[in-house]
Enzyme design. Structure first.
Site, PDB file in Angstrom:
ATOM      1  N   CYS A   1       0.872  -1.096  -0.461  1.00 37.71           N
ATOM      2  CA  CYS A   1       0.319  -0.360  -0.384  1.00 37.71           C
ATOM      3  C   CYS A   1       1.131   1.372   0.013  1.00 37.71           C
ATOM      4  O   CYS A   1       1.599   1.400  -0.857  1.00 37.71           O
ATOM      5  CB  CYS A   1      -0.414   0.246   0.937  1.00 37.71           C
ATOM      6  SG  CYS A   1      -0.104  -0.094   2.492  1.00 37.71           S
TER       7      CYS A   1
ATOM      8  N   ARG B   1      -2.143  -0.983   5.542  1.00 35.10           N
ATOM      9  CA  ARG B   1      -3.282  -1.144   4.515  1.00 35.10           C
ATOM     10  C   ARG B   1      -3.116  -2.270   3.897  1.00 35.10           C
ATOM     11  O   ARG B   1      -3.830  -3.804   3.718  1.00 35.10           O
ATOM     12  CB  ARG B   1      -3.941  -0.519   3.647  1.00 35.10           C
ATOM     13  CG  ARG B   1      -4.681   0.439   4.402  1.00 35.10           C
ATOM     14  CD  ARG B   1      -5.457   1.845   3.599  1.00 35.10           C
ATOM     15  NE  ARG B   1      -3.973   2.612   2.902  1.00 35.10           N
ATOM     16  CZ  ARG B   1      -3.751   3.641   1.572  1.00 35.10           C
ATOM     17  NH1 ARG B   1      -4.778   3.652   1.381  1.00 35.10           N
ATOM     18  NH2 ARG B   1      -2.451   4.612   1.951  1.00 35.10           N
TER      19      ARG B   1
END
Lengths: 277, 107
Positions: A233, A238
């Protein structure tokens, strides 16, 4: 690992909140959330102060990890139950961290802090005072971590999954929309990466979608489960969420989190970059 | 809370480079009257989601102690979704760079 061994429900937490063999740990992006209120008995880790080296860009050392867990009363036999805000981004990052250092039993609360709050479940402000332990970590397990040279060598060969928002993937935004627009030196994505935003794996209330839905999601986007997969990410949190989905919920082996992510890749000299959807 | 005369909605924008950012912000209030003036109790444990023009999730933030939230987006159509205990609200907005959008969302 599987959904049954890695994920617990808010109902399970309510039933087991007083069990001293469980250590509840909140990890948030917004580190003021814990002070506002947390699950009774939970301690907190600060994602930057506790989980980043501070001098070099890396995970904390084995010795620092041992000291962090020891002072927070976590022993090698503890069941660590993680949760956090932001749909468990930083809690899944901490989960991945515990696996890197070989902790035996670590679990995640499905829906995290958000579901707990949306259900109106109680939060307290009392901070526990843990009894120190002598935690012994294992050497880092780099089989679940990807480094930049591995990523470059994997372009067009392995599954590379970019879990950022479509606008970050295409090069329109440099960071998620709730943050100032800073990131790598340039915008775009790693060539051959499939854009499967982390959010597609979650329901609106923060819980994970069913395994069937998750499997369909990745397959429909072109991920070949027979190959190795690298998730990335912007800074690795994430993608830890999506790593958790692939490695823990779908029980796929050979899934790594590239925690250098776009802030590293997008600043490298001379590497290939793609833009657009 | 009733902030008659003050800027409605979100937090102070001092220090934000407004010329180069596309800001969507606001405040979530409960139990007030929708009379154009922000009033009601700030909801400090709501979750605010930003969806793009296709309805795709883009970002989510928790509200602060004043019930406020802020996104740095891009120009275009967006939907702001508020989730709180026992409540859900949606607001569609058209964002522009340099002109912050300041919402008051009653739940």
């Amino acid at each position: 690992m599987s959904r049954a061994t890695s994920l617990v429900s808010t109902e399970w937490v309510q039933e087991n909140i007083s069990n001293k063999s469980f250590v509840f740990v909140e990890v948030d992006e917004d580190t003021t959330l814990y002070e506002k209120g947390h699950i009774e008995g939970a301690i907190t880790f600060h994602w930057r102060e506790d989980l980043q080296d501070g001098l070099i860009r890396d995970l904390i050392s084995k010795e620092k990890f041992e000291a962090l867990l020891s002072k927070n009363g976590i022993s090698n036999g503890s069941t660590v139950v993680l949760y956090g805000g932001n749909n468990n981004w930083f809690a899944t990052y901490a989960f991945w961290y515990f696996k890197i250092y070989g902790h035996a039993d670590v679990r995640l609360i499905d829906g995290g802090r958000k579901l707990w709050e949306l259900k109106g479940l109680p939060l307290v402000t009392e901070v526990p005072t843990p009894t120190a332990t002598r935690y012994v970590a294992k050497e880092r397990d780099n089989s679940i971590r990807a480094f930049r040279d591995q990523v470059i060598a994997s372009i067009g060969i392995k599954n590379i999954v970019d879990v950022r928002s479509p606008a970050e993937f295409s090069g329109e935004l440099a960071a998620p929309a709730h943050l100032p627009q800073e990131g790598g030196q340039i915008k775009g994505h790693i060539p051959s990466a499939k854009n499967i935003p982390w959010s597609k794996a979650a329901n609106e209330d923060g819980t994970f979608r069913s395994n069937e839905e998750l499997s369909d999601l990745y397959k429909a986007a072109g991920v070949d489960f027979a190959k190795e997969t690298i998730a990335y990410c912007r800074i690795g949190e994430r993608s830890a969420f999506s790593w958790f989905v692939l490695h823990e919920l779908l029980d796929l082996q050979n899934v790594t989190n590239y925690d250098g992510s776009w802030t590293e890749y997008g600043s490298l000299v001379g590497v290939p970059v793609a833009v657009g959807a | 809370m009733r902030t008659c005369g003050a800027t409605p909605g979100g937090a102070d924008l001092a220090g934000v480079d407004l010329a180069n950012q596309t800001v969507i912000q606001g405040a979530v209030l409960r139990g007030g009257v929708s009379d154009g003036v922000p009033n009601g109790a700030p909801v400090d444990n709501a979750y605010v989601r930003l969806l793009d023009s296709t309805g795709e999730f883009t970002a989510e933030v928790p509200t602060n102690l004043e019930g406020q939230f802020r996104f740095f987006a891009a120009p275009g159509s967006w939907t702001v979704v508020v989730l709180a205990h026992g409540a859900r609200a949606e607001v569609k907005v058209q964002a522009q760079q340099g002109t912050p959008i300041d919402l008051v969302i009653q739940i």
